[in-house]
Design an enzyme around this catalytic site. Structure first.
Site, mmCIF file in Angstrom:
data_model
loop_
_atom_site.group_PDB
_atom_site.id
_atom_site.type_symbol
_atom_site.label_atom_id
_atom_site.label_comp_id
_atom_site.label_asym_id
_atom_site.label_seq_id
_atom_site.Cartn_x
_atom_site.Cartn_y
_atom_site.Cartn_z
ATOM 1 N N SER A 162 0.864 -1.193 0.000
ATOM 2 C CA SER A 162 0.000 0.000 0.000
ATOM 3 C C SER A 162 0.889 1.227 0.000
ATOM 4 C CB SER A 162 -0.864 0.000 1.260
ATOM 5 O OG SER A 162 -1.477 1.265 1.425
ATOM 6 N N TYR A 180 -1.286 -0.403 10.337
ATOM 7 C CA TYR A 180 -1.436 -0.948 8.978
ATOM 8 C C TYR A 180 -0.256 -0.504 8.113
ATOM 9 C CZ TYR A 180 -3.422 -1.216 4.194
ATOM 10 O OH TYR A 180 -3.639 -1.452 2.860
HETATM 11 P P1 NDP Z 1 -11.304 -6.288 0.876
HETATM 12 O O1 NDP Z 1 -11.605 -5.942 2.290
HETATM 13 O O2 NDP Z 1 -12.219 -5.795 -0.199
HETATM 14 O O3 NDP Z 1 -11.148 -7.869 0.708
HETATM 15 C C1 NDP Z 1 -10.339 -8.522 1.634
HETATM 16 C C2 NDP Z 1 -10.139 -9.970 1.212
HETATM 17 O O4 NDP Z 1 -9.270 -10.574 2.163
HETATM 18 C C3 NDP Z 1 -11.408 -10.782 1.220
HETATM 19 O O5 NDP Z 1 -11.295 -11.815 0.280
HETATM 20 C C4 NDP Z 1 -11.427 -11.349 2.633
HETATM 21 O O6 NDP Z 1 -12.168 -12.576 2.767
HETATM 22 C C5 NDP Z 1 -9.961 -11.598 2.856
HETATM 23 N N1 NDP Z 1 -9.594 -11.563 4.262
HETATM 24 C C6 NDP Z 1 -9.770 -10.547 5.137
HETATM 25 N N2 NDP Z 1 -9.355 -10.912 6.367
HETATM 26 C C7 NDP Z 1 -8.933 -12.181 6.262
HETATM 27 C C8 NDP Z 1 -8.430 -13.130 7.180
HETATM 28 N N3 NDP Z 1 -8.318 -12.877 8.494
HETATM 29 N N4 NDP Z 1 -8.095 -14.341 6.728
HETATM 30 C C9 NDP Z 1 -8.246 -14.644 5.427
HETATM 31 N N5 NDP Z 1 -8.733 -13.811 4.501
HETATM 32 C C10 NDP Z 1 -9.070 -12.595 4.920
HETATM 33 O O7 NDP Z 1 -9.813 -5.760 0.615
HETATM 34 P P2 NDP Z 1 -9.145 -5.068 -0.673
HETATM 35 O O8 NDP Z 1 -9.476 -5.853 -1.880
HETATM 36 O O9 NDP Z 1 -9.414 -3.630 -0.643
HETATM 37 O O10 NDP Z 1 -7.596 -5.238 -0.297
HETATM 38 C C11 NDP Z 1 -6.759 -6.242 -0.837
HETATM 39 C C12 NDP Z 1 -5.319 -5.870 -0.507
HETATM 40 O O11 NDP Z 1 -5.020 -4.596 -1.096
HETATM 41 C C13 NDP Z 1 -5.044 -5.721 0.988
HETATM 42 O O12 NDP Z 1 -3.783 -6.256 1.288
HETATM 43 C C14 NDP Z 1 -5.045 -4.214 1.188
HETATM 44 O O13 NDP Z 1 -4.260 -3.839 2.285
HETATM 45 C C15 NDP Z 1 -4.457 -3.745 -0.131
HETATM 46 N N6 NDP Z 1 -4.764 -2.365 -0.458
HETATM 47 C C16 NDP Z 1 -6.048 -1.949 -0.649
HETATM 48 C C17 NDP Z 1 -6.327 -0.634 -0.942
HETATM 49 C C18 NDP Z 1 -7.715 -0.116 -1.139
HETATM 50 O O14 NDP Z 1 -7.906 1.119 -1.167
HETATM 51 N N7 NDP Z 1 -8.713 -0.975 -1.300
HETATM 52 C C19 NDP Z 1 -5.241 0.375 -1.057
HETATM 53 C C20 NDP Z 1 -3.924 -0.168 -0.830
HETATM 54 C C21 NDP Z 1 -3.712 -1.486 -0.542
HETATM 55 P P3 NDP Z 1 -13.785 -12.563 3.102
HETATM 56 O O15 NDP Z 1 -14.455 -12.010 1.860
HETATM 57 O O16 NDP Z 1 -14.133 -13.985 3.323
HETATM 58 O O17 NDP Z 1 -13.974 -11.683 4.284
#
Ligand code: NDP
Length: 254
Positions: A149, A163
């Site tokens: 990020s 984070y």
């Molecule tokens: P979302 O919250 O939309 O999706 C998160 C995903 O991770 C889901 O598939 C969720 O599963 C899974 N997940 C969450 N917690 C756990 C856990 N404890 N164990 C296993 N799986 C888990 O996230 P984003 O798509 O936005 O983010 C994806 C990546 O991108 C992350 O690493 C985030 O830090 C990074 N990022 C995102 C940004 C943004 O603005 N969106 C900006 C910069 C970085 P389930 O659906 O079952 O809950």
């Protein structure tokens, strides 16, 4: 795209039930990868992603894994190898931010969960993947992409410093592992998204964050998940065969 004369790549994507991970899965399926996708709670969403990937010709294994549970994280690569016989790619995508708020108010348990999910699980899964991929251990090499990020460098003051710390740690994983395992055929890179329109912001307590932040983004809009997926697909492709230790910022100019 992948070369049709070679065996299909097999790529693990953590957290691919929605958001950026789901977009990565659909893009890689279209590019010819077989996939292992993990989720935590949302089985129906994960199954829907898997169906769309299958429609593109991919074979897909769906795993329920809570990455806060490090023993569960340790099962991901062995399950993938059991199913497909090999793993050639890994995308450490799953992540949480914790609640938006002042640094002094962050409960230690929340910071610990952020580090388990964003740092320790990727460490465990990455080690298992490298043990399988490394050419000095009988593997055929591979490619790993860590989803970091922009927060790793901004520090995310007043928002979510733990984070940001976790993502800086993930960046160090890319830097160190790319150097240590370059000689044995494993490339390791980072994609650093800027604010992207997913549900992560609602979970952080700020569902409208993407639109609120748009005026501070040079392109004046948040990213869409598929725009992050393109960079990941590039790093996993043969086009990136000499790219390792890189950090591609996909952040609208920030
Ligand atoms: P979302 O919250 O939309 O999706 C998160 C995903 O991770 C889901 O598939 C969720 O599963 C899974 N997940 C969450 N917690 C756990 C856990 N404890 N164990 C296993 N799986 C888990 O996230 P984003 O798509 O936005 O983010 C994806 C990546 O991108 C992350 O690493 C985030 O830090 C990074 N990022 C995102 C940004 C943004 O603005 N969106 C900006 C910069 C970085 P389930 O659906 O079952 O809950």
């Amino acid at each position: 795209m992948t070369d049709a004369s070679l065996p299909r790549p097999v790529t693990i994507i953590t957290g691919a039930s929605r958001g950026i991970g789901a977009a990565i899965a659909e893009r890689l399926a279209a590019d010819g990868h077989d996939l292992v996708i993990t989720y935590r709670d949302r089985a129906a969403d994960a199954d829907a992603v898997a169906r769309r990937c299958t429609d593109s010709g991919a074979r897909v294994l769906v795993l329920q894994v809570d990455l806060a549970d490090l023993d569960a994280a340790a099962t991901v690569v062995p399950s993938a190898v059991d199913a497909f016989g090999r793993v050639t790619g890994l995308v450490n995508n799953a992540g949480i931010t914790g609640r938006i708020g002042p640094f002094l108010d962050v409960p230690l348990e929340e910071a610990e969960a952020v580090f388990r999910i964003n740092v320790l699980s990727p460490l465990i899964i990455t080690r298992a993947a490298i043990e399988h991929m490394a050419t000095d251990r009988g593997g055929v090499g591979g490619s790993i992409v860590n989803i970091s990020s922009g927060a790793a460098k901004s520090g995310a003051p007043n928002t979510y410093i733990p984070y940001a710390m976790s993502k800086a740690a993930l960046n160090a994983l890319t830097t160190g592992a790319s150097k240590e395992f370059g000689p044995v055929g494993v490339r390791v890179n980072t994609v650093s998204p800027g604010t992207t329109r997913t549900e992560i912001h609602a979970a952080a307590g700020r569902p409208d964050a993407p639109d609120e932040r748009a005026p501070g983004i040079p392109m004046r809009r948040p990213g869409e998940p598929h725009e992050i997926a393109g960079a990941v697909a590039y790093l996993l492709s043969d086009d990136a065969s000499y790219t390792s230790g890189a950090d591609i910022r996909v952040a609208g100019g920030n």
